[in-house]
Design a protein around this motif. Sequence first.
Motif, PDB file in Angstrom:
ATOM      1  N   ALA A  72      -0.869  -0.182   8.958  1.00  0.00           N
ATOM      2  CA  ALA A  72      -1.193  -1.554   8.541  1.00  0.00           C
ATOM      3  C   ALA A  72      -2.697  -1.752   8.433  1.00  0.00           C
ATOM      4  N   LEU A  75      -4.027  -0.301   5.079  1.00  0.00           N
ATOM      5  CA  LEU A  75      -3.871  -1.161   3.906  1.00  0.00           C
ATOM      6  C   LEU A  75      -4.906  -2.276   3.908  1.00  0.00           C
ATOM      7  N   LEU A  76      -5.155  -2.846   5.084  1.00  0.00           N
ATOM      8  CA  LEU A  76      -6.145  -3.924   5.172  1.00  0.00           C
ATOM      9  C   LEU A  76      -7.543  -3.413   4.867  1.00  0.00           C
ATOM     10  N   GLY A  79      -8.062  -2.835   1.342  1.00  0.00           N
ATOM     11  CA  GLY A  79      -8.279  -4.146   0.728  1.00  0.00           C
ATOM     12  C   GLY A  79      -9.623  -4.759   1.053  1.00  0.00           C
ATOM     13  N   ALA A 226       4.625   1.768   3.043  1.00  0.00           N
ATOM     14  CA  ALA A 226       3.237   1.470   2.684  1.00  0.00           C
ATOM     15  C   ALA A 226       2.747   2.387   1.567  1.00  0.00           C
ATOM     16  N   LEU A 230       1.470   1.213  -2.131  1.00  0.00           N
ATOM     17  CA  LEU A 230       0.140   1.552  -2.640  1.00  0.00           C
ATOM     18  C   LEU A 230       0.193   2.305  -3.961  1.00  0.00           C
ATOM     19  N   ILE A 239      -4.297  -4.266  -4.094  1.00  0.00           N
ATOM     20  CA  ILE A 239      -4.989  -3.941  -2.838  1.00  0.00           C
ATOM     21  C   ILE A 239      -6.240  -3.118  -3.123  1.00  0.00           C
ATOM     22  N   VAL A 259      -3.438 -11.711  -1.601  1.00  0.00           N
ATOM     23  CA  VAL A 259      -3.353 -10.314  -1.182  1.00  0.00           C
ATOM     24  C   VAL A 259      -3.942 -10.139   0.212  1.00  0.00           C
ATOM     25  N   LYS A 260      -5.097 -10.716   0.447  1.00  0.00           N
ATOM     26  CA  LYS A 260      -5.749 -10.546   1.746  1.00  0.00           C
ATOM     27  C   LYS A 260      -4.951 -11.218   2.861  1.00  0.00           C
ATOM     28  N   LEU A 263      -2.011  -9.044   3.748  1.00  0.00           N
ATOM     29  CA  LEU A 263      -2.423  -7.852   4.495  1.00  0.00           C
ATOM     30  C   LEU A 263      -2.715  -8.182   5.954  1.00  0.00           C
ATOM     31  N   PHE A 266       0.504  -8.451   7.649  1.00  0.00           N
ATOM     32  CA  PHE A 266       1.108  -7.139   7.886  1.00  0.00           C
ATOM     33  C   PHE A 266       0.535  -6.490   9.144  1.00  0.00           C
ATOM     34  N   THR A 267      -0.765  -6.619   9.368  1.00  0.00           N
ATOM     35  CA  THR A 267      -1.336  -6.041  10.594  1.00  0.00           C
ATOM     36  C   THR A 267      -0.787  -6.748  11.831  1.00  0.00           C
TER      37      THR A 267
END
Length: 368
Positions: A72, A75-76, A79, A226, A230, A239, A259-260, A263, A266-267
């Motif tokens: 997670a 991905l952040l 981004g 994930a 991606l 992302i 999107v942010k 993310l 998700f974390t």
Amino acid sequence: MSTTVHPSPDERLQRVSPLKKALHRPEFGAVAGTLLVIAFFALVASGTGMFSGAGVINFLEVAAQLGIIAVAAALLMIGGEFDLSIGSMIGFAGMLIAIPAVQYGWPLWAALAFAFGCALAIGALNGWLVVRTGLPSFIVTLGFLFILRGVAIGVPRLVADRTQIGGVHDVIGNDWFAALFTGEVGEGLFRWLAEAGLIATNFAGNPSVSGIPVSIVWWLGMTAVATWVLLFTRFGNWIFACGGDKNAARNVGVPVNLVKIVLFMFTAFAACVFAALQVMDTGSADSIRGILKELEAIIAVVIGGALLTGGYGSAIGASFGALIFGMVQMGIFYTGVNTDWFQVFLGAMLLIAVLFNNYVRRKALEAK
């Protein structure tokens, strides 16, 4: 006298060697590092049982717990943002599961739903504050690091006059939700493998490995999802675009703010999964759980080839970074080295990974 000009071949049609393709993948350094770590411990830890069935499960389980939050975080970071509140969210979410279940008699499904709902809401708030205020995510999530840790300490003291809530196993009963976060899968398969003589057995005739811990299943599942997002979805392209240049992404229609925020949610979700696994495994929640996990997750992501500036990285690389972490941690244990030196190894791994990944990227650019 005329001369004939031959057009240069289209570089898109040129054959590219497998090595050059591998060099362009962000996880190449982490895969190479994993092979190096395996070779190292195969030499220094031979005969210790580290690479026996049980030993492999041990370091995979360590890697899995870190890998869940590292995927997670990857991905952040791709981004273009950081979340320093992941570690505090683990302790906070654990309390949100244990206190309602133990102190107030909630069924497990309700306590889990409450914890995940609160985690997602806080993740959304983190993201909303970042995109609305323009403050660096480092600052916003650092604030929530202290807020969540303080709440995780203060609330259980207020409710139960202690910072550890036990007795979760006593109230779970036969709740089927517990199977999502505790126990093992594939037990029948491993019994069959033992009966067929394909894996070792203990003195009682039981397989040395009774099954795959559910935390490993979560880790592999989240990595697969994930990676699919991606590489094969529009959201994955968004992302990368947000991390590369958010203004350019916004100009071509990418919903950068959405999107942010997703993310960050998700974390928070990943941290809550980590908390649920720990609570179900130990039967308790503790306010201090998750300390420094946010830094370990960032280290795993960086080892996995992601750039701190965003726009580049992979979930697979983060998982390999977590695997290296788990192997080193358990390798130190198996070789009998004083575990006080683990932090030294961790810091050295981070520096070596950054230097190696920079070297690989430079070679990849030269090979274009």
